[in-house]
Design a protein around this motif. Sequence first.
Motif, PDB file in Angstrom:
ATOM      1  N   PHE A  57       4.400 141.735   0.200  1.00  0.00           N
ATOM      2  CA  PHE A  57       3.178 141.805  -0.605  1.00  0.00           C
ATOM      3  C   PHE A  57       1.935 141.548   0.248  1.00  0.00           C
ATOM      4  O   PHE A  57       0.919 142.243   0.126  1.00  0.00           O
ATOM      5  CB  PHE A  57       3.261 140.784  -1.740  1.00  0.00           C
ATOM      6  CG  PHE A  57       2.043 140.744  -2.613  1.00  0.00           C
ATOM      7  CD1 PHE A  57       1.799 141.748  -3.541  1.00  0.00           C
ATOM      8  CD2 PHE A  57       1.131 139.701  -2.508  1.00  0.00           C
ATOM      9  CE1 PHE A  57       0.667 141.717  -4.344  1.00  0.00           C
ATOM     10  CE2 PHE A  57       0.002 139.657  -3.305  1.00  0.00           C
ATOM     11  CZ  PHE A  57      -0.232 140.670  -4.228  1.00  0.00           C
ATOM     12  N   ILE A  58       2.023 140.550   1.128  1.00  0.00           N
ATOM     13  CA  ILE A  58       0.860 140.173   1.936  1.00  0.00           C
ATOM     14  C   ILE A  58       0.760 141.016   3.202  1.00  0.00           C
ATOM     15  O   ILE A  58      -0.324 141.456   3.600  1.00  0.00           O
ATOM     16  CB  ILE A  58       0.943 138.675   2.324  1.00  0.00           C
ATOM     17  CG1 ILE A  58       0.964 137.799   1.071  1.00  0.00           C
ATOM     18  CG2 ILE A  58      -0.225 138.286   3.219  1.00  0.00           C
ATOM     19  CD1 ILE A  58       1.301 136.344   1.355  1.00  0.00           C
ATOM     20  N   VAL A  66      12.338 135.114  -1.956  1.00  0.00           N
ATOM     21  CA  VAL A  66      10.943 134.844  -2.339  1.00  0.00           C
ATOM     22  C   VAL A  66      10.014 135.008  -1.141  1.00  0.00           C
ATOM     23  O   VAL A  66       8.945 135.631  -1.236  1.00  0.00           O
ATOM     24  CB  VAL A  66      10.815 133.431  -2.940  1.00  0.00           C
ATOM     25  CG1 VAL A  66       9.346 133.040  -3.093  1.00  0.00           C
ATOM     26  CG2 VAL A  66      11.511 133.363  -4.293  1.00  0.00           C
ATOM     27  N   ASN A  67      10.422 134.473   0.001  1.00  0.00           N
ATOM     28  CA  ASN A  67       9.573 134.587   1.189  1.00  0.00           C
ATOM     29  C   ASN A  67       9.458 136.028   1.677  1.00  0.00           C
ATOM     30  O   ASN A  67       8.382 136.466   2.103  1.00  0.00           O
ATOM     31  CB  ASN A  67      10.115 133.701   2.314  1.00  0.00           C
ATOM     32  CG  ASN A  67       9.585 132.281   2.248  1.00  0.00           C
ATOM     33  OD1 ASN A  67       8.737 131.957   1.418  1.00  0.00           O
ATOM     34  ND2 ASN A  67      10.081 131.420   3.109  1.00  0.00           N
ATOM     35  N   ASN A 121      -1.185 128.271  -4.523  1.00  0.00           N
ATOM     36  CA  ASN A 121       0.005 128.055  -3.698  1.00  0.00           C
ATOM     37  C   ASN A 121      -0.013 126.702  -3.005  1.00  0.00           C
ATOM     38  O   ASN A 121       1.032 126.059  -2.861  1.00  0.00           O
ATOM     39  CB  ASN A 121       0.127 129.179  -2.670  1.00  0.00           C
ATOM     40  CG  ASN A 121       0.695 130.457  -3.261  1.00  0.00           C
ATOM     41  OD1 ASN A 121       1.901 130.621  -3.378  1.00  0.00           O
ATOM     42  ND2 ASN A 121      -0.187 131.361  -3.662  1.00  0.00           N
ATOM     43  N   LEU A 136       3.604 132.684   6.328  1.00  0.00           N
ATOM     44  CA  LEU A 136       3.017 133.447   5.221  1.00  0.00           C
ATOM     45  C   LEU A 136       1.642 132.910   4.851  1.00  0.00           C
ATOM     46  O   LEU A 136       0.716 133.680   4.572  1.00  0.00           O
ATOM     47  CB  LEU A 136       3.949 133.399   4.010  1.00  0.00           C
ATOM     48  CG  LEU A 136       5.293 134.108   4.183  1.00  0.00           C
ATOM     49  CD1 LEU A 136       6.213 133.812   3.002  1.00  0.00           C
ATOM     50  CD2 LEU A 136       5.090 135.608   4.331  1.00  0.00           C
ATOM     51  N   SER A 181       7.305 129.871   5.169  1.00  0.00           N
ATOM     52  CA  SER A 181       6.127 129.697   4.322  1.00  0.00           C
ATOM     53  C   SER A 181       4.868 129.433   5.135  1.00  0.00           C
ATOM     54  O   SER A 181       3.782 129.899   4.784  1.00  0.00           O
ATOM     55  CB  SER A 181       6.358 128.551   3.332  1.00  0.00           C
ATOM     56  OG  SER A 181       7.444 128.835   2.478  1.00  0.00           O
ATOM     57  N   SER A 217       7.166 137.927  -0.595  1.00  0.00           N
ATOM     58  CA  SER A 217       5.791 137.517  -0.299  1.00  0.00           C
ATOM     59  C   SER A 217       5.297 138.178   0.978  1.00  0.00           C
ATOM     60  O   SER A 217       4.135 138.607   1.067  1.00  0.00           O
ATOM     61  CB  SER A 217       5.717 135.990  -0.158  1.00  0.00           C
ATOM     62  OG  SER A 217       6.120 135.349  -1.347  1.00  0.00           O
TER      63      SER A 217
END
Length: 226
Positions: A40-41, A33-34, A121, A86, A83, A37
Amino acid sequence: MGALDWNKIVHQNQGWRLISCIWLHAGLIHLVVNMLSLLFIGIRLEQQFGFVRIGAIYLLSGFGGSVLSALFLRNSYISVGASGALFGLLGSMLSELLMNWTIYSNKAAAIITLLFIIALNLAIGILPHVDNFAHIGGFATGFLLGFVLLARPQFSWMESHELPHTNQPPKYKAYQYILWVVALVLLLVGFVISLVMLFKGKNGNDGCHWCHYLNCVPTSKWKCNT
């Protein structure tokens, strides 16, 4: 193994855990998941600003998230994950938009979308077993770093820069210089104060008795370890 552990950081002088915990994850799902992300970012930011600046924001935001987490959660959790880093990238996207406001079109739509993603988030972070202080610390660090590292020259300067023997307008607007100075001062002061408090063993909750609700809000469905 390098997780964020307040007792070992403060009492056993293992400050390196503030960085090493960024590279550890609580299982495969957490890691995937991280990393998704991050793709994506991070891809758009790296394409526009380069891996050095975005890498610096990523690492320093992760560090900032770790510091705030250790300061407020202390022995409540042993924390791992990227996280905070991110969230720092999300924060830098927001400050970059504000810093370079005059050169963007569709600004309202962009900022509303970004604020919605950030708020969603952060809201998820009030669930139990989620280190929302790392998210908040990472976001705040990245937000300030965006002002410091992601300023863009004005279009008028770039156009005149290509033409010889022309009077060049200022490379940056006055408000960009002001935001740069203010953000840098806040960033340095924030890091110094937070690190001094952390290594002196101070509890961040002593000066903010409601702050624990930023990390977890108890309901009839779950309890929080406060």
